[in-house]
Motif scaffolding. Sequence first.
Motif, mmCIF file in Angstrom:
data_model
loop_
_atom_site.group_PDB
_atom_site.id
_atom_site.type_symbol
_atom_site.label_atom_id
_atom_site.label_comp_id
_atom_site.label_asym_id
_atom_site.label_seq_id
_atom_site.Cartn_x
_atom_site.Cartn_y
_atom_site.Cartn_z
ATOM 1 N N MET A 1 0.709 -1.221 -0.017
ATOM 2 C CA MET A 1 -0.214 0.123 -0.112
ATOM 3 C C MET A 1 0.972 1.352 0.094
ATOM 4 O O MET A 1 1.948 1.274 0.591
ATOM 5 C CB MET A 1 -1.092 0.094 1.298
ATOM 6 N N LYS A 2 0.394 2.112 -0.650
ATOM 7 C CA LYS A 2 0.742 3.496 -0.595
ATOM 8 C C LYS A 2 1.054 4.294 0.940
ATOM 9 O O LYS A 2 0.312 3.940 1.829
ATOM 10 C CB LYS A 2 0.281 4.646 -1.493
ATOM 11 N N LYS A 3 1.893 5.211 0.970
ATOM 12 C CA LYS A 3 2.105 5.725 2.372
ATOM 13 C C LYS A 3 0.911 6.568 2.886
ATOM 14 O O LYS A 3 0.730 6.510 3.988
ATOM 15 C CB LYS A 3 3.471 6.523 2.300
ATOM 16 N N ASP A 4 0.263 7.039 1.824
ATOM 17 C CA ASP A 4 -1.004 7.913 2.261
ATOM 18 C C ASP A 4 -2.331 7.084 1.993
ATOM 19 O O ASP A 4 -3.402 7.803 2.017
ATOM 20 C CB ASP A 4 -1.065 9.314 1.372
ATOM 21 N N ALA A 5 -2.315 5.865 1.741
ATOM 22 C CA ALA A 5 -3.168 4.990 1.603
ATOM 23 C C ALA A 5 -4.032 4.815 2.747
ATOM 24 O O ALA A 5 -3.638 4.915 3.867
ATOM 25 C CB ALA A 5 -2.941 3.701 0.952
ATOM 26 N N ILE A 6 -5.319 4.270 2.483
ATOM 27 C CA ILE A 6 -6.501 4.252 3.667
ATOM 28 C C ILE A 6 -7.055 2.864 3.414
ATOM 29 O O ILE A 6 -7.302 2.452 2.386
ATOM 30 C CB ILE A 6 -7.336 5.435 3.665
ATOM 31 N N LEU A 7 -7.286 2.072 4.630
ATOM 32 C CA LEU A 7 -7.635 0.568 4.376
ATOM 33 C C LEU A 7 -9.175 0.643 5.357
ATOM 34 O O LEU A 7 -9.181 1.107 6.345
ATOM 35 C CB LEU A 7 -7.004 -0.548 4.945
ATOM 36 N N ILE A 8 -10.091 0.169 4.629
ATOM 37 C CA ILE A 8 -11.487 0.253 5.204
ATOM 38 C C ILE A 8 -12.175 -1.262 5.456
ATOM 39 O O ILE A 8 -12.025 -1.907 4.326
ATOM 40 C CB ILE A 8 -12.591 1.136 4.536
ATOM 41 N N ASN A 9 -12.593 -1.567 6.534
ATOM 42 C CA ASN A 9 -13.160 -2.997 6.793
ATOM 43 C C ASN A 9 -14.544 -2.668 7.540
ATOM 44 O O ASN A 9 -14.301 -2.487 8.661
ATOM 45 C CB ASN A 9 -12.202 -4.149 7.805
ATOM 46 N N ALA A 10 -15.570 -2.729 6.868
ATOM 47 C CA ALA A 10 -16.701 -2.691 7.442
ATOM 48 C C ALA A 10 -17.669 -3.930 6.916
ATOM 49 O O ALA A 10 -18.971 -4.311 6.944
ATOM 50 C CB ALA A 10 -17.671 -1.490 6.937
ATOM 51 N N ALA A 11 -16.665 -5.219 6.685
ATOM 52 C CA ALA A 11 -17.363 -6.428 6.277
ATOM 53 C C ALA A 11 -17.381 -7.544 7.451
ATOM 54 O O ALA A 11 -18.456 -7.484 8.081
ATOM 55 C CB ALA A 11 -16.595 -6.850 5.324
ATOM 56 N N ARG A 12 -16.419 -8.162 7.584
ATOM 57 C CA ARG A 12 -16.109 -9.277 8.847
ATOM 58 C C ARG A 12 -14.823 -9.074 9.373
ATOM 59 O O ARG A 12 -13.991 -8.935 8.506
ATOM 60 C CB ARG A 12 -16.507 -10.668 8.277
ATOM 61 N N GLY A 13 -14.834 -9.336 10.849
ATOM 62 C CA GLY A 13 -13.387 -9.420 11.310
ATOM 63 C C GLY A 13 -13.100 -10.736 10.753
ATOM 64 O O GLY A 13 -13.515 -11.615 10.610
ATOM 65 N N GLY A 14 -11.622 -10.703 11.011
ATOM 66 C CA GLY A 14 -10.826 -11.970 10.539
ATOM 67 C C GLY A 14 -10.423 -12.274 8.925
ATOM 68 O O GLY A 14 -9.477 -12.795 8.795
ATOM 69 N N ILE A 15 -10.870 -11.209 8.243
ATOM 70 C CA ILE A 15 -10.187 -11.049 6.920
ATOM 71 C C ILE A 15 -9.088 -10.302 6.725
ATOM 72 O O ILE A 15 -8.106 -10.790 5.953
ATOM 73 C CB ILE A 15 -11.452 -10.097 6.080
ATOM 74 N N VAL A 16 -8.666 -9.600 7.823
ATOM 75 C CA VAL A 16 -7.478 -8.713 7.627
ATOM 76 C C VAL A 16 -6.600 -9.491 8.842
ATOM 77 O O VAL A 16 -7.223 -9.679 9.932
ATOM 78 C CB VAL A 16 -7.679 -7.220 7.855
ATOM 79 N N ASP A 17 -5.553 -9.642 8.463
ATOM 80 C CA ASP A 17 -4.567 -10.158 9.687
ATOM 81 C C ASP A 17 -4.331 -8.832 10.545
ATOM 82 O O ASP A 17 -3.474 -7.944 10.296
ATOM 83 C CB ASP A 17 -3.172 -10.574 9.040
ATOM 84 N N GLU A 18 -5.055 -9.267 11.912
ATOM 85 C CA GLU A 18 -4.888 -7.963 12.760
ATOM 86 C C GLU A 18 -3.136 -7.623 13.314
ATOM 87 O O GLU A 18 -2.904 -6.425 13.468
ATOM 88 C CB GLU A 18 -5.996 -8.017 13.773
ATOM 89 N N GLU A 19 -2.676 -8.508 13.421
ATOM 90 C CA GLU A 19 -1.450 -8.643 13.898
ATOM 91 C C GLU A 19 -0.371 -7.500 12.611
ATOM 92 O O GLU A 19 0.238 -6.714 13.146
ATOM 93 C CB GLU A 19 -0.396 -9.742 14.064
#
Length: 316
Positions: free
Chosen positions: A221-239
């Motif tokens: 990802m770009k340094k100024d990028a933004i990530l949004i997750n309003a779907a389900r927990g667990g899809i993104v590796d939280e660590e």
Amino acid sequence: MKPFIVVPDGFDKSLFEELRKNSNLEVHPTSKVSQDELKALLPKVDGLIIRSATTINAELLALAPNLKIVIRAGEGTDNIDKTLCAEKGVKVANTPGANNNSAAEQAVALMMSCLRNIPFADKTMHEGKWEKNALTGLELWKKKVGIVGFGRIGQIVAKRISGFEPEIFFFDPVTEKCDIANSKRCLDLKEIFSECDIISIHTPLMPQTKGMINAELLGLMKKDAILINAARGGIVDEEALYTTLKDKKIRAAGFDVFAVEPLPADSKLKELSNLIMSPHVGASTEEAQFRVGEMAVHQINEFFMNKNLLNEVKGK
């Protein structure tokens, strides 16, 4: 004997009264009960209408020998052991589509909050500060927006932000086309994560998507990028998310969902000033709650009165 129905997680009052008016059903007098109360009721329950607070697992199913159907008032059914339900002959259904607009709007709200630092601006104002110079944000206009999962909700997000004239990059194994101008289907997640200024996740949680957004993708990802997750927990590796935000490798993230909910008291995510969080409220609008309840009432009536199973959900 009339089928006995329990609605343990709360329900719109008018819809609950409508359900109780069905003289062919026996409905528990209250629309919200504790887990201990629910366990005491389960031996005589024929049907359940639940939301996210109740988990249908081996323990509950063992207490419910007469249970015939579980209706999830909402779309996600990861709080239901569907395999075990199938083994026990318990049908599972949901209310698809009723929450879609609300979930999409939550994603857009998180997007704008991250871009314009709105939660932090509000916090400092309430503290009596005037941090104007520290709160310079970014515009959504003409940004490259990546949508991971281009089903109903992902497409609504694309439509809602189309007035900002973004470039839409979408990734979906099924959906091949987008009617919105200046849009492109990507066959590789790496393209979305390396190209886009904003990435919004809208896939279901299943074995194929669990941990799908990992350190490798976040690292693109770009340094100024933004990530949004309003779907389900667990899809993104939280660590990996924690490390990425802590090291300020991206600008910010906005999350409404988490791998463990409620978020544990000792969660490291709470340390992050560049993570905007909300407690899984994507479907928590009055309009959405009415729609899911309306559908659930119709479905429970159809199942027991007309032997008609609507919106059955199978699988794990």
